[in-house]
Design an enzyme around this catalytic site. Sequence first.
Site, PDB file in Angstrom:
ATOM      1  CE  LYS A 257      42.518  46.389  39.683  1.00  0.00           C
ATOM      2  NZ  LYS A 257      42.464  45.286  38.491  1.00  0.00           N
TER       3      LYS A 257
ATOM      4  CB  SER B 264      44.313  42.807  37.270  1.00  0.00           C
ATOM      5  OG  SER B 264      44.414  42.680  38.762  1.00  0.00           O
TER       6      SER B 264
END
Length: 242
Positions: free
Chosen positions: A105, A44
């Site tokens: 993230k 991701s």
Amino acid sequence: MVERAAKKSSAGFGEMIVAILQAVALALVIRTLLFQPFSIPSGSMMPTLLVGDYVLVTKWSYGYTKYSLPLSPNLFEGRIWASEPERGDVLVFRKPSETDVDFIKRLIGLPGDRVQMRDGVLYINGTAVPREPEGFFVEGNGVQVPQYRETLPNGVTYLTLDKANTMADNTREFVVPAGHYFMMGDNRDNSDDSRGSVGYVPFENLIGKAQLIFFSIDGDWALKFWKWPEELRLNRFFTWIR
């Protein structure tokens, strides 16, 4: 003589136990207050972070919360010695709906920001974030994915991937609540982040800032040392995370 030898053996064993306990205590202090290693299990955050990267996270970057402690005991609320994160930081946090799960993230939206994706372009407070094509990223299966350099309003710049037109390329406008942050993966079409199930991330859930890739191996061979010569990604060792 036998009694003296027994006493010496007993004393030596006791000293060894004390040394082990001291080492464990030191490791816990370092892990809780200074550094914590994390492995990257998914793509991701490609191309910034790859599956098989091992990163060091600085625990002091944003202060300390109950999630900074092993097993996350409910000893206190909020943060102590708090310091605000900056837009563009790559950070580790606990997923709000599953606080036993660590996520990594990039911080895109600050409290009060309006964040939206339109046709694959990131908008913050109604203004498009500049992005320029920068070649292709080659995935492990040989597929070439378009790569873009994105530059946030504070000058932080990094690479993102835009594989295809997906639902994630067009979203509603998110308004980040006070005390919360909006996170996104650099692999924009393959990231569960604040656009999806992660939602807005409370300040309390931040664990630390990802600073350094200290080890990297292609695939899941970290414990299979006989595979290392062909699988180690030496060019990623001890590289700073941007």
